[in-house]
Design a protein around this motif. Structure first.
Motif, PDB file in Angstrom:
ATOM      1  N   LEU A   1      -8.347  16.351  -7.986  1.00 52.22           N
ATOM      2  CA  LEU A   1      -9.084  15.834  -6.841  1.00 52.22           C
ATOM      3  C   LEU A   1      -9.830  14.554  -7.214  1.00 52.22           C
ATOM      4  O   LEU A   1     -10.478  14.489  -8.261  1.00 52.22           O
ATOM      5  CB  LEU A   1     -10.098  16.868  -6.329  1.00 52.22           C
ATOM      6  N   ILE A   2      -9.724  13.575  -6.356  1.00 53.28           N
ATOM      7  CA  ILE A   2     -10.540  12.364  -6.471  1.00 53.28           C
ATOM      8  C   ILE A   2     -11.652  12.513  -5.446  1.00 53.28           C
ATOM      9  O   ILE A   2     -11.410  12.471  -4.231  1.00 53.28           O
ATOM     10  CB  ILE A   2      -9.715  11.096  -6.179  1.00 53.28           C
TER      11      ILE A   2
ATOM     12  N   LEU B   1       0.822  -1.200   0.000  1.00 57.83           N
ATOM     13  CA  LEU B   1       0.000   0.000   0.000  1.00 57.83           C
ATOM     14  C   LEU B   1       0.860   1.256   0.000  1.00 57.83           C
ATOM     15  O   LEU B   1       0.576   2.226  -0.705  1.00 57.83           O
ATOM     16  CB  LEU B   1      -0.921   0.010   1.224  1.00 57.83           C
ATOM     17  N   LYS B   2       1.952   1.246   0.765  1.00 58.91           N
ATOM     18  CA  LYS B   2       2.830   2.413   0.836  1.00 58.91           C
ATOM     19  C   LYS B   2       3.553   2.651  -0.486  1.00 58.91           C
ATOM     20  O   LYS B   2       3.789   3.783  -0.891  1.00 58.91           O
ATOM     21  CB  LYS B   2       3.839   2.240   1.977  1.00 58.91           C
ATOM     22  N   GLN B   3       3.915   1.547  -1.167  1.00 60.28           N
ATOM     23  CA  GLN B   3       4.660   1.673  -2.407  1.00 60.28           C
ATOM     24  C   GLN B   3       3.765   2.008  -3.598  1.00 60.28           C
ATOM     25  O   GLN B   3       4.207   2.610  -4.572  1.00 60.28           O
ATOM     26  CB  GLN B   3       5.432   0.373  -2.681  1.00 60.28           C
ATOM     27  N   ALA B   4       2.482   1.625  -3.534  1.00 56.74           N
ATOM     28  CA  ALA B   4       1.561   1.872  -4.636  1.00 56.74           C
ATOM     29  C   ALA B   4       1.269   3.360  -4.770  1.00 56.74           C
ATOM     30  O   ALA B   4       1.160   4.085  -3.777  1.00 56.74           O
ATOM     31  CB  ALA B   4       0.258   1.106  -4.401  1.00 56.74           C
ATOM     32  N   THR B   5       1.171   3.836  -5.996  1.00 58.00           N
ATOM     33  CA  THR B   5       0.830   5.232  -6.233  1.00 58.00           C
ATOM     34  C   THR B   5      -0.689   5.392  -6.227  1.00 58.00           C
ATOM     35  O   THR B   5      -1.434   4.418  -6.371  1.00 58.00           O
ATOM     36  CB  THR B   5       1.369   5.703  -7.590  1.00 58.00           C
ATOM     37  N   PHE B   6      -1.153   6.628  -6.068  1.00 53.18           N
ATOM     38  CA  PHE B   6      -2.587   6.886  -6.102  1.00 53.18           C
ATOM     39  C   PHE B   6      -3.171   6.466  -7.455  1.00 53.18           C
ATOM     40  O   PHE B   6      -4.278   5.948  -7.531  1.00 53.18           O
ATOM     41  CB  PHE B   6      -2.865   8.367  -5.840  1.00 53.18           C
ATOM     42  N   LYS B   7      -2.398   6.700  -8.517  1.00 52.20           N
ATOM     43  CA  LYS B   7      -2.872   6.355  -9.852  1.00 52.20           C
ATOM     44  C   LYS B   7      -3.052   4.845  -9.990  1.00 52.20           C
ATOM     45  O   LYS B   7      -4.032   4.369 -10.587  1.00 52.20           O
ATOM     46  CB  LYS B   7      -1.889   6.866 -10.909  1.00 52.20           C
ATOM     47  N   GLN B   8      -2.127   4.073  -9.456  1.00 50.91           N
ATOM     48  CA  GLN B   8      -2.231   2.617  -9.520  1.00 50.91           C
ATOM     49  C   GLN B   8      -3.454   2.119  -8.748  1.00 50.91           C
ATOM     50  O   GLN B   8      -4.197   1.260  -9.225  1.00 50.91           O
ATOM     51  CB  GLN B   8      -0.955   1.981  -8.950  1.00 50.91           C
ATOM     52  N   LEU B   9      -3.658   2.670  -7.551  1.00 47.13           N
ATOM     53  CA  LEU B   9      -4.815   2.275  -6.736  1.00 47.13           C
ATOM     54  C   LEU B   9      -6.119   2.667  -7.416  1.00 47.13           C
ATOM     55  O   LEU B   9      -7.101   1.922  -7.375  1.00 47.13           O
ATOM     56  CB  LEU B   9      -4.719   2.924  -5.354  1.00 47.13           C
ATOM     57  N   TYR B  10      -6.118   3.818  -8.073  1.00 47.51           N
ATOM     58  CA  TYR B  10      -7.314   4.291  -8.777  1.00 47.51           C
ATOM     59  C   TYR B  10      -7.661   3.353  -9.923  1.00 47.51           C
ATOM     60  O   TYR B  10      -8.825   2.980 -10.119  1.00 47.51           O
ATOM     61  CB  TYR B  10      -7.082   5.707  -9.290  1.00 47.51           C
ATOM     62  N   LYS B  11      -6.659   2.951 -10.699  1.00 47.11           N
ATOM     63  CA  LYS B  11      -6.881   2.043 -11.822  1.00 47.11           C
ATOM     64  C   LYS B  11      -7.386   0.683 -11.348  1.00 47.11           C
ATOM     65  O   LYS B  11      -8.162   0.021 -12.043  1.00 47.11           O
ATOM     66  CB  LYS B  11      -5.588   1.862 -12.616  1.00 47.11           C
TER      67      LYS B  11
ATOM     68  N   LYS C   1     -20.115   9.440   4.379  1.00 44.75           N
ATOM     69  CA  LYS C   1     -18.981  10.360   4.418  1.00 44.75           C
ATOM     70  C   LYS C   1     -18.742  10.907   3.014  1.00 44.75           C
ATOM     71  O   LYS C   1     -18.928  10.195   2.025  1.00 44.75           O
ATOM     72  CB  LYS C   1     -17.728   9.633   4.930  1.00 44.75           C
ATOM     73  N   ILE C   2     -18.357  12.182   2.933  1.00 41.58           N
ATOM     74  CA  ILE C   2     -17.993  12.821   1.671  1.00 41.58           C
ATOM     75  C   ILE C   2     -16.565  13.336   1.816  1.00 41.58           C
ATOM     76  O   ILE C   2     -16.253  14.037   2.783  1.00 41.58           O
ATOM     77  CB  ILE C   2     -18.942  13.992   1.340  1.00 41.58           C
ATOM     78  N   CYS C   3     -15.697  12.982   0.896  1.00 44.35           N
ATOM     79  CA  CYS C   3     -14.302  13.375   1.043  1.00 44.35           C
ATOM     80  C   CYS C   3     -13.629  13.529  -0.322  1.00 44.35           C
ATOM     81  O   CYS C   3     -14.192  13.145  -1.357  1.00 44.35           O
ATOM     82  CB  CYS C   3     -13.534  12.362   1.900  1.00 44.35           C
ATOM     83  N   SER C   4     -12.424  14.073  -0.308  1.00 48.12           N
ATOM     84  CA  SER C   4     -11.632  14.172  -1.530  1.00 48.12           C
ATOM     85  C   SER C   4     -10.183  13.849  -1.203  1.00 48.12           C
ATOM     86  O   SER C   4      -9.718  14.023  -0.074  1.00 48.12           O
ATOM     87  CB  SER C   4     -11.736  15.580  -2.128  1.00 48.12           C
ATOM     88  N   VAL C   5      -9.500  13.357  -2.227  1.00 44.34           N
ATOM     89  CA  VAL C   5      -8.070  13.066  -2.117  1.00 44.34           C
ATOM     90  C   VAL C   5      -7.370  13.814  -3.247  1.00 44.34           C
ATOM     91  O   VAL C   5      -7.757  13.692  -4.419  1.00 44.34           O
ATOM     92  CB  VAL C   5      -7.802  11.550  -2.235  1.00 44.34           C
ATOM     93  N   LEU C   6      -6.358  14.597  -2.900  1.00 45.97           N
ATOM     94  CA  LEU C   6      -5.584  15.326  -3.898  1.00 45.97           C
ATOM     95  C   LEU C   6      -4.480  14.420  -4.420  1.00 45.97           C
ATOM     96  O   LEU C   6      -3.581  14.029  -3.675  1.00 45.97           O
ATOM     97  CB  LEU C   6      -4.987  16.593  -3.295  1.00 45.97           C
ATOM     98  N   GLU C   7      -4.565  14.066  -5.703  1.00 45.51           N
ATOM     99  CA  GLU C   7      -3.537  13.226  -6.321  1.00 45.51           C
ATOM    100  C   GLU C   7      -2.291  14.099  -6.519  1.00 45.51           C
ATOM    101  O   GLU C   7      -2.324  15.073  -7.275  1.00 45.51           O
ATOM    102  CB  GLU C   7      -4.051  12.703  -7.664  1.00 45.51           C
TER     103      GLU C   7
ATOM    104  N   GLY D   1      -1.608  16.978   3.781  1.00 48.65           N
ATOM    105  CA  GLY D   1      -2.970  17.482   3.639  1.00 48.65           C
ATOM    106  C   GLY D   1      -3.653  17.071   2.343  1.00 48.65           C
ATOM    107  O   GLY D   1      -4.364  17.873   1.730  1.00 48.65           O
ATOM    108  N   LEU D   2      -3.445  15.826   1.938  1.00 48.62           N
ATOM    109  CA  LEU D   2      -4.053  15.343   0.693  1.00 48.62           C
ATOM    110  C   LEU D   2      -5.523  14.962   0.880  1.00 48.62           C
ATOM    111  O   LEU D   2      -6.267  14.860  -0.093  1.00 48.62           O
ATOM    112  CB  LEU D   2      -3.282  14.130   0.160  1.00 48.62           C
ATOM    113  N   TYR D   3      -5.926  14.739   2.121  1.00 48.67           N
ATOM    114  CA  TYR D   3      -7.279  14.245   2.419  1.00 48.67           C
ATOM    115  C   TYR D   3      -8.120  15.340   3.065  1.00 48.67           C
ATOM    116  O   TYR D   3      -7.637  16.061   3.941  1.00 48.67           O
ATOM    117  CB  TYR D   3      -7.193  13.039   3.358  1.00 48.67           C
ATOM    118  N   GLU D   4      -9.379  15.466   2.619  1.00 48.02           N
ATOM    119  CA  GLU D   4     -10.269  16.465   3.208  1.00 48.02           C
ATOM    120  C   GLU D   4     -11.703  15.950   3.181  1.00 48.02           C
ATOM    121  O   GLU D   4     -12.126  15.298   2.226  1.00 48.02           O
ATOM    122  CB  GLU D   4     -10.172  17.788   2.441  1.00 48.02           C
ATOM    123  N   GLU D   5     -12.468  16.256   4.248  1.00 46.96           N
ATOM    124  CA  GLU D   5     -13.868  15.841   4.333  1.00 46.96           C
ATOM    125  C   GLU D   5     -14.795  17.041   4.178  1.00 46.96           C
ATOM    126  O   GLU D   5     -14.424  18.179   4.466  1.00 46.96           O
ATOM    127  CB  GLU D   5     -14.141  15.149   5.677  1.00 46.96           C
TER     128      GLU D   5
END
Length: 254
Positions: free
Chosen positions: A118-119, A40-50, A106-112, A67-71
Motif C-alpha cells: 500500500l502507498i 501516464l497510462k504506460q508508466a508503472t506505479f513504481k516509476q511514478l513513485y520514484k 483527503k486520506i487515501c491508499s493505492v495498492l501497488e 479497486g486499487l484506490y481507497e479513501e
C-alpha cells in the motif's frame, strides 16, 4: 526534496510559441495533452513513485477498475490518529529548510499491483511560512511573526509517513491571548496568492504605528493615553520598560 511542495514549476518557456497563430496553438496543446495521457497510462506505479509523481499515482489508481484506490476518514501515523481537516507539520527532505505546514483534505491508499504494497497518501492544502514570503516581499520581514503562516489555495499529495505531528493554527487575536504556546502553535490572518506572489486580503488588516505596518504580536508596543493609538517603542524612540508606570502621550497629541 522528498516531499512535493506548493506548485510544480513549469519549465516550458512561453517564448517557444511566440509568433504562432491561435489555430496552431490548439492542435499543439492537444498533442501535448494526448502525449501526457499516454505516458501516464504506460508508466508503472513504481516509476511514478520514484519520480515523486504522487498525484499521477492517485489518478492512475482511480482510473483502474481493480479497486486499487481507497479513501479513509483517518490514519495512524507516528502513534497518533490523524483525521481530515487536521493541521499537520510535514517533514522537508532538505534538513537545511524548515518543515512544511498543511491541512489534511483527503486520506487515501493505492495498492501497488506488482508488490501488493500500500502507498498511503494524504492530500494537503499548504500554508506558507515567513521565510518563503519575505523572498518575494522583503519589506514584510519586520511585521511577519516567526509563528505566522499564510493560507493558500494550493494543494498536493504527500506520502503519509512524511507527516511529523499535528499542529495548532489560530487567528492573530487568539494567538495574542494564548497563555501558553509552543513551536507547534501558529497563527494565520492573511492568504497568499502563490501564482502572483502577493497577499490576497491585505486591505482587511489594520495598520499601526508611524510606520503603518500590520500588528506583530512578537514586538513591543506602547499606547498613547490620549488618542489610544499604538506605536512601536523604537519608532517613537522609547526604551522598553521606561513607561511601565507612566502615562504616554504621542507626538501628535503632545
Amino acid at each position: 526534496m522528498s516531499v512535493m511542495h506548493w506548485t510544480n514549476v513549469d519549465n516550458h518557456s512561453p517564448s517557444k510559441f511566440n509568433g504562432q497563430s491561435s489555430e496552431t496553438l490548439v492542435p499543439i496543446r492537444k498533442r501535448i495533452s494526448k502525449r501526457s495521457e499516454k505516458d501516464l497510462k504506460q508508466a508503472t506505479f513504481k516509476q511514478l513513485y520514484k519520480q515523486n509523481k504522487l498525484a499521477e499515482i492517485v489518478t492512475k489508481a482511480m482510473e483502474n477498475k481493480e479497486g486499487l484506490y481507497e479513501e479513509y476518514d483517518e490514519i495512524k501515523i507516528q502513534g497518533s490518529i490523524l483525521r481530515i481537516n487536521d493541521n499537520v507539520i510535514i517533514k522537508n527532505g532538505d534538513n537545511n529548510v524548515e518543515d512544511y505546514i498543511g491541512t489534511i483534505q483527503k486520506i487515501c491508499s493505492v495498492l501497488e499491483p506488482q508488490s501488493n504494497k500500500l502507498i498511503c497518501l494524504c492530500k494537503v492544502q499548504w500554508y506558507m511560512k515567513k521565510s518563503e514570503i519575505v523572498i518575494h516581499k522583503p519589506r514584510a520581514r519586520c511585521w511577519i511573526g516567526t509563528q505566522e503562516i499564510f493560507s493558500t489555495k494550493t494543494n498536493d499529495f504527500i506520502l503519509a509517513q512524511t507527516i511529523i505531528q499535528k499542529c495548532t493554527i489560530v487567528d492573530c487575536d487568539e494567538f495574542v491571548n494564548l497563555q501558553n504556546c509552543d513551536s507547534t502553535t501558529y497563527y494565520n490572518r492573511l492568504e497568499w496568492d502563490v501564482e502572483n506572489k502577493k497577499f490576497m486580503n491585505m486591505n482587511e488588516i489594520q495598520l499601526y504605528c508611524l510606520c503603518q505596518q500590520p500588528w506583530n504580536p512578537e514586538l513591543n508596543y506602547i499606547q498613547c493615553d490620549k488618542c489610544q493609538k499604538w506605536y512601536h517603542f523604537e519608532c517613537v524612540d522609547l526604551l522598553i520598560g521606561s513607561y511601565d508606570d507612566k502615562d504616554y502621550v504621542c507626538g501628535y497629541c503632545n
